[in-house]
Design a protein around this motif. Sequence first.
Motif, short mmCIF file in Angstrom:
data_model
loop_
_atom_site.label_atom_id
_atom_site.label_comp_id
_atom_site.label_asym_id
_atom_site.label_seq_id
_atom_site.Cartn_x
_atom_site.Cartn_y
_atom_site.Cartn_z
N PHE A 81 0.82 -1.21 0.00
CA PHE A 81 0.00 0.00 0.00
C PHE A 81 0.85 1.26 0.00
N ALA A 82 0.39 2.34 0.65
CA ALA A 82 1.06 3.64 0.55
C ALA A 82 2.46 3.60 1.15
N GLY A 83 3.32 4.45 0.59
CA GLY A 83 4.67 4.59 1.12
C GLY A 83 5.11 6.04 0.98
N ARG A 84 6.37 6.31 1.33
CA ARG A 84 6.93 7.65 1.18
C ARG A 84 8.33 7.54 0.60
N GLN A 85 8.63 8.43 -0.33
CA GLN A 85 9.98 8.45 -0.88
C GLN A 85 10.86 9.26 0.06
N GLY A 86 11.83 8.60 0.65
CA GLY A 86 12.74 9.26 1.56
C GLY A 86 12.06 9.76 2.82
N ALA A 87 12.76 10.64 3.53
CA ALA A 87 12.25 11.22 4.76
C ALA A 87 11.61 12.57 4.44
N VAL A 88 10.38 12.75 4.89
CA VAL A 88 9.64 13.99 4.64
C VAL A 88 9.70 14.85 5.90
N GLN A 89 10.39 15.98 5.82
CA GLN A 89 10.64 16.81 6.99
C GLN A 89 9.35 17.35 7.60
N VAL A 90 9.29 17.31 8.94
CA VAL A 90 8.14 17.84 9.70
C VAL A 90 8.52 19.12 10.42
N ASN A 91 9.69 19.14 11.07
CA ASN A 91 10.08 20.33 11.83
C ASN A 91 10.32 21.51 10.90
N VAL A 92 10.09 22.71 11.41
CA VAL A 92 10.30 23.93 10.64
C VAL A 92 11.68 24.50 10.98
N GLY A 93 12.47 24.82 9.95
CA GLY A 93 13.80 25.36 10.19
C GLY A 93 14.83 24.27 10.39
N ALA A 94 15.98 24.67 10.96
CA ALA A 94 17.08 23.72 11.16
C ALA A 94 16.69 22.69 12.22
N PRO A 95 17.18 21.45 12.04
CA PRO A 95 18.05 21.01 10.96
C PRO A 95 17.25 20.70 9.68
N ASN A 96 17.77 21.14 8.57
CA ASN A 96 17.09 20.95 7.29
C ASN A 96 17.58 19.69 6.59
N ILE A 97 16.61 18.93 6.06
CA ILE A 97 16.95 17.75 5.25
C ILE A 97 17.23 18.23 3.83
N GLU A 128 20.53 13.27 4.14
CA GLU A 128 21.62 14.24 4.16
C GLU A 128 21.11 15.55 4.76
N TYR A 129 21.87 16.13 5.68
CA TYR A 129 21.44 17.32 6.43
C TYR A 129 22.28 18.55 6.12
N ALA A 130 21.62 19.69 6.38
CA ALA A 130 22.32 20.98 6.42
C ALA A 130 21.98 21.64 7.75
N GLY A 131 23.00 22.07 8.46
CA GLY A 131 22.76 22.79 9.70
C GLY A 131 22.22 21.96 10.84
N PHE A 132 22.60 20.66 10.89
CA PHE A 132 22.15 19.81 12.00
C PHE A 132 23.16 19.96 13.14
N GLY A 133 23.00 21.07 13.86
CA GLY A 133 23.97 21.42 14.89
C GLY A 133 23.68 20.82 16.25
N PRO A 134 24.50 21.14 17.23
CA PRO A 134 24.38 20.60 18.59
C PRO A 134 23.00 20.86 19.20
N LEU A 135 22.49 19.84 19.88
CA LEU A 135 21.26 19.89 20.67
C LEU A 135 20.01 20.16 19.84
N LEU A 136 20.09 20.01 18.52
CA LEU A 136 18.91 20.13 17.66
C LEU A 136 18.28 18.77 17.43
N THR A 137 16.99 18.78 17.09
CA THR A 137 16.25 17.55 16.81
C THR A 137 15.63 17.62 15.43
N SER A 138 15.86 16.60 14.64
CA SER A 138 15.23 16.47 13.32
C SER A 138 13.97 15.62 13.47
N VAL A 139 12.87 16.10 12.90
CA VAL A 139 11.60 15.37 12.96
C VAL A 139 11.11 15.17 11.52
N TRP A 140 10.77 13.93 11.19
CA TRP A 140 10.30 13.65 9.83
C TRP A 140 9.28 12.53 9.84
#
Length: 217
Positions: free
Chosen positions: A125-141, A166-178
């Motif tokens: 059934f349904a899927g997703r291509q890659g990781a789809v970013q949820v958080n706004v701003g850094a860290p950016n996918i 692959e990330y841009a700006g995934f700095g210290p103490l940040l959380t990526s949500v996707w």
Amino acid sequence: MSRITNKSVFSLASALLLACSFTTSVRATVVGAQADGDDLVGGRIEVQFAQLGLQVAPIVFGGVGTGTASLPGLFSFSVTGDTFLADWRLTNNTTFDLIRFVRFDLSGSPSLFDDGSLPDTDFGFAGRQGAVQVNVGAPNILFSDEANLWPDPMNQGDEYLEEFIEYAGFGPLLTSVWRDDTDIIGVRTPPEVPEPTSSLLMLIAGAGLSCVGRCRC
């Protein structure tokens, strides 16, 4: 003569019913669409830091429906519930380093990444291509995609063993949500609707048994 005819009809009807039963029962689902976070257990996550280099941790059981991975002081990952609906979270726990790249390897788990492409593997059934970013701003996918096709012949080209981010700006103490999606291998689903040929065989077999029941030998 009547007995021989009835026995022959009964044998034929029984054989047809057995054939129909076998045909429908062996058509088992190989991939199930719903996988939870704990179905990722056995896989691993590889995190590439700018200074610390490659750091690897296994994905382990973190409670009902939860898969988690961590290295103290470096990073932590978790996903809870249906992997299509739930948020996937990765935190950079360092105070000085950047995360450049993340790779998930599910080859040791019962799960697969589904990129949502067509044709779709049965019951994926349904899927997703890659990781789809949820958080706004850094860290950016910057970019994400699946890799390493599942080699099973049932795969229609949408099931993968790996995914990278692959990330841009995934700095210290940040959380990526996707948001993402995985399927689970070896899940049995309710019986399929018989094919037209199977339905016809069952009808003939049923009629044959009915005739036998009405005969007076």
